[in-house]
Design a protein around this motif. Sequence first.
Motif, PDB file in Angstrom:
ATOM      1  N   ARG A   1      71.018  10.553  39.714  1.00  0.00           N
ATOM      2  CA  ARG A   1      70.429  11.119  40.923  1.00  0.00           C
ATOM      3  C   ARG A   1      70.396  12.647  40.864  1.00  0.00           C
ATOM      4  NH1 ARG A   1      69.519   6.804  40.553  1.00  0.00           N
ATOM      5  NH2 ARG A   1      67.553   7.854  40.174  1.00  0.00           N
ATOM      6  N   ARG A   2      69.461  13.213  41.582  1.00  0.00           N
ATOM      7  CA  ARG A   2      69.321  14.664  41.683  1.00  0.00           C
ATOM      8  C   ARG A   2      69.600  15.088  43.118  1.00  0.00           C
ATOM      9  NH1 ARG A   2      63.308  15.402  38.985  1.00  0.00           N
ATOM     10  NH2 ARG A   2      63.642  14.147  37.087  1.00  0.00           N
ATOM     11  N   ILE A   3      70.414  16.123  43.286  1.00  0.00           N
ATOM     12  CA  ILE A   3      70.654  16.660  44.624  1.00  0.00           C
ATOM     13  C   ILE A   3      69.385  17.358  45.091  1.00  0.00           C
ATOM     14  CG2 ILE A   3      72.049  18.252  45.997  1.00  0.00           C
ATOM     15  CD1 ILE A   3      73.577  15.800  44.949  1.00  0.00           C
ATOM     16  N   TYR A   4      68.964  17.074  46.315  1.00  0.00           N
ATOM     17  CA  TYR A   4      67.762  17.717  46.847  1.00  0.00           C
ATOM     18  C   TYR A   4      68.003  19.219  46.959  1.00  0.00           C
ATOM     19  CZ  TYR A   4      63.590  18.477  49.630  1.00  0.00           C
ATOM     20  OH  TYR A   4      62.369  18.915  50.081  1.00  0.00           O
ATOM     21  N   ASP A   5      66.998  20.002  46.588  1.00  0.00           N
ATOM     22  CA  ASP A   5      67.152  21.452  46.487  1.00  0.00           C
ATOM     23  C   ASP A   5      67.104  22.100  47.873  1.00  0.00           C
ATOM     24  OD1 ASP A   5      67.438  23.975  45.524  1.00  0.00           O
ATOM     25  OD2 ASP A   5      65.370  24.190  44.816  1.00  0.00           O
ATOM     26  N   LYS A   6      68.253  22.097  48.506  1.00  0.00           N
ATOM     27  CA  LYS A   6      68.404  22.691  49.826  1.00  0.00           C
ATOM     28  C   LYS A   6      69.813  23.270  49.891  1.00  0.00           C
ATOM     29  CE  LYS A   6      67.736  21.486  54.705  1.00  0.00           C
ATOM     30  NZ  LYS A   6      67.432  20.387  55.655  1.00  0.00           N
ATOM     31  N   PRO A   7      69.998  24.463  50.462  1.00  0.00           N
ATOM     32  CA  PRO A   7      71.316  25.115  50.380  1.00  0.00           C
ATOM     33  C   PRO A   7      72.473  24.236  50.848  1.00  0.00           C
ATOM     34  CG  PRO A   7      69.691  26.670  51.163  1.00  0.00           C
ATOM     35  CD  PRO A   7      68.994  25.349  51.074  1.00  0.00           C
ATOM     36  N   ARG A   8      72.324  23.541  51.969  1.00  0.00           N
ATOM     37  CA  ARG A   8      73.463  22.774  52.469  1.00  0.00           C
ATOM     38  C   ARG A   8      73.777  21.593  51.553  1.00  0.00           C
ATOM     39  NH1 ARG A   8      73.244  18.200  55.873  1.00  0.00           N
ATOM     40  NH2 ARG A   8      71.151  17.350  56.238  1.00  0.00           N
ATOM     41  N   PHE A   9      72.754  21.007  50.903  1.00  0.00           N
ATOM     42  CA  PHE A   9      73.005  19.896  49.984  1.00  0.00           C
ATOM     43  C   PHE A   9      73.710  20.390  48.723  1.00  0.00           C
ATOM     44  CE2 PHE A   9      69.045  17.683  51.892  1.00  0.00           C
ATOM     45  CZ  PHE A   9      69.812  17.162  52.926  1.00  0.00           C
ATOM     46  N   ARG A  10      73.333  21.575  48.241  1.00  0.00           N
ATOM     47  CA  ARG A  10      74.035  22.137  47.089  1.00  0.00           C
ATOM     48  C   ARG A  10      75.488  22.431  47.436  1.00  0.00           C
ATOM     49  NH1 ARG A  10      69.087  25.056  46.612  1.00  0.00           N
ATOM     50  NH2 ARG A  10      70.085  26.946  47.422  1.00  0.00           N
ATOM     51  N   GLU A  11      75.712  22.921  48.645  1.00  0.00           N
ATOM     52  CA  GLU A  11      77.069  23.215  49.104  1.00  0.00           C
ATOM     53  C   GLU A  11      77.909  21.945  49.185  1.00  0.00           C
ATOM     54  OE1 GLU A  11      77.791  24.494  53.321  1.00  0.00           O
ATOM     55  OE2 GLU A  11      78.268  26.386  52.332  1.00  0.00           O
ATOM     56  N   LEU A  12      77.309  20.902  49.732  1.00  0.00           N
ATOM     57  CA  LEU A  12      78.017  19.624  49.824  1.00  0.00           C
ATOM     58  C   LEU A  12      78.324  19.058  48.444  1.00  0.00           C
ATOM     59  CD1 LEU A  12      75.939  18.086  52.731  1.00  0.00           C
ATOM     60  CD2 LEU A  12      78.364  18.655  52.821  1.00  0.00           C
ATOM     61  N   SER A  13      77.406  19.245  47.520  1.00  0.00           N
ATOM     62  CA  SER A  13      77.625  18.755  46.163  1.00  0.00           C
ATOM     63  C   SER A  13      78.802  19.476  45.506  1.00  0.00           C
ATOM     64  CB  SER A  13      76.355  18.941  45.327  1.00  0.00           C
ATOM     65  OG  SER A  13      76.536  18.452  44.027  1.00  0.00           O
ATOM     66  N   GLU A  14      78.924  20.788  45.764  1.00  0.00           N
ATOM     67  CA  GLU A  14      80.058  21.540  45.244  1.00  0.00           C
ATOM     68  C   GLU A  14      81.370  20.989  45.773  1.00  0.00           C
ATOM     69  OE1 GLU A  14      80.123  25.780  45.553  1.00  0.00           O
ATOM     70  OE2 GLU A  14      77.951  25.924  45.295  1.00  0.00           O
ATOM     71  N   LEU A  15      81.390  20.660  47.052  1.00  0.00           N
ATOM     72  CA  LEU A  15      82.619  20.199  47.684  1.00  0.00           C
ATOM     73  C   LEU A  15      82.969  18.777  47.261  1.00  0.00           C
ATOM     74  CD1 LEU A  15      84.958  20.451  49.692  1.00  0.00           C
ATOM     75  CD2 LEU A  15      83.389  19.654  51.469  1.00  0.00           C
ATOM     76  N   TYR A  16      82.010  17.874  47.335  1.00  0.00           N
ATOM     77  CA  TYR A  16      82.313  16.449  47.190  1.00  0.00           C
ATOM     78  C   TYR A  16      82.114  15.916  45.775  1.00  0.00           C
ATOM     79  CZ  TYR A  16      82.552  16.354  52.259  1.00  0.00           C
ATOM     80  OH  TYR A  16      82.899  16.582  53.563  1.00  0.00           O
ATOM     81  N   GLY A  17      81.584  16.737  44.869  1.00  0.00           N
ATOM     82  CA  GLY A  17      81.442  16.302  43.492  1.00  0.00           C
ATOM     83  C   GLY A  17      80.592  15.053  43.362  1.00  0.00           C
ATOM     84  N   TYR A  18      81.059  14.096  42.558  1.00  0.00           N
ATOM     85  CA  TYR A  18      80.249  12.909  42.287  1.00  0.00           C
ATOM     86  C   TYR A  18      80.014  12.059  43.525  1.00  0.00           C
ATOM     87  CZ  TYR A  18      84.089   9.486  42.479  1.00  0.00           C
ATOM     88  OH  TYR A  18      85.097   8.655  42.890  1.00  0.00           O
ATOM     89  N   LEU A  19      80.868  12.206  44.557  1.00  0.00           N
ATOM     90  CA  LEU A  19      80.662  11.439  45.787  1.00  0.00           C
ATOM     91  C   LEU A  19      79.315  11.751  46.418  1.00  0.00           C
ATOM     92  CD1 LEU A  19      84.165  11.648  47.517  1.00  0.00           C
ATOM     93  CD2 LEU A  19      83.192   9.729  46.241  1.00  0.00           C
ATOM     94  N   SER A  20      78.831  12.982  46.231  1.00  0.00           N
ATOM     95  CA  SER A  20      77.549  13.357  46.826  1.00  0.00           C
ATOM     96  C   SER A  20      76.420  12.503  46.263  1.00  0.00           C
ATOM     97  CB  SER A  20      77.256  14.840  46.556  1.00  0.00           C
ATOM     98  OG  SER A  20      78.257  15.654  47.113  1.00  0.00           O
TER      99      SER A  20
END
Length: 396
Positions: free
Chosen positions: A132-151
């Motif tokens: 999967r690819r994280i959608y390119d939006k600041p809050r989604f990138r931030e969430l991905s940093e925090l939650y790692g693979y859970l995102s």
Amino acid sequence: MSLPDTAPRAGATPPAPNSPAGRSVPLEPFNKSVALSLGVELELQLVNTHDYDLAPYAEDMLRLMAQTPLPGSVVPEMTSSMIEISTDICHSAKDVVAQLTPIRDALVKNADKLNIAVVGGGTHAFQQWHERRIYDKPRFRELSELYGYLSKQFTIFGQHVHIGCPDADGALLMLHRMSRYIPHFIALSASSPFVQGQDTQFDSARLNSVFAFPLAGRAPFTLSWKEFGNYFERMTRTGVVRSMKDFYWDIRPKPEFGTIEIRVFDTPLTVERAAALAGYVQSLAAWFLQEQPFTPCEDDYLVYTYNRFQACRFGLDAVYVDPASGEHMPLRDHILMTMTQLEWHSEALDATQALALLRTSVEANRNDARWLRERQARERLLAEVVRQSALRFRKG
């Protein structure tokens, strides 16, 4: 299910915006809304038409959808193979289906242009989370940093139903009354038996992913908005919470809308069933408001997790434990008994047809999870099951 807009960055949890660390944030006022008004959100899958795996076409779909005037909204979700649609304020199940239908039709039309398909269901049957690819939006990138693979593992798909409440204390009373019926909502909407190509033996495996996140589960028991505000301020003082969106509860208040938001539904395979589920929620809410059938208490939650698990695991075949009497009964029987109690209210709300659709499926012991398993037993190919699910979404 939407992840919170305000999640903290990786590492330490930052303080609430414009607030020093250790300082509490007051809870926003509970806005007025029309009692029993409805709003529905649906998270949907985008799949390719080659092998019916998830396809990262959210940005293209959003661009095309923006060209068509429609009710509600269409927005991105955490990964680029997901989108979320929502209605404007509705007043009946018929209003809900009247708004979801043109949105669905526009989605299907635009998906055809992109050579992809749109699918309901709580999980994709065989997608691999690491692709999967994280959608390119600041809050989604931030969430991905925090939650790692859970995102990426949060590529799951839910329906949220908002119900308008007359006041803040009434919203909490409504929330805790609705909590007794969480197993109903799970079993009636269950549509996620397959994960990573395997039959999980759960009717709703989606909710297992939700429990991986902090502050999941149930709201604290209080029937006073003032007490709830005190709880919220204490939580923000810890730095763990910055807004209501940081709570992943099965039901949470939405003070900015004047609603409670029920979040345990899997996305159904059709918009018709999604509207019927909203009609069931509305009929329950009318029963609560007009008859005050019981007063919730903390002891209701003694069996909450057990009932929730039973519904996720066994769907309509689950056992339901009545929190007041301790009586054990088939969940299917409890749902049918409740629907009989709601008949007058559903008729007054023009929801008779919605509840009849659900009642028929309960009497036949069928939900979307059963439909998906039957297709897989016949086809023995999950890609074909997803293809048939896409056809079902297109028509229903």
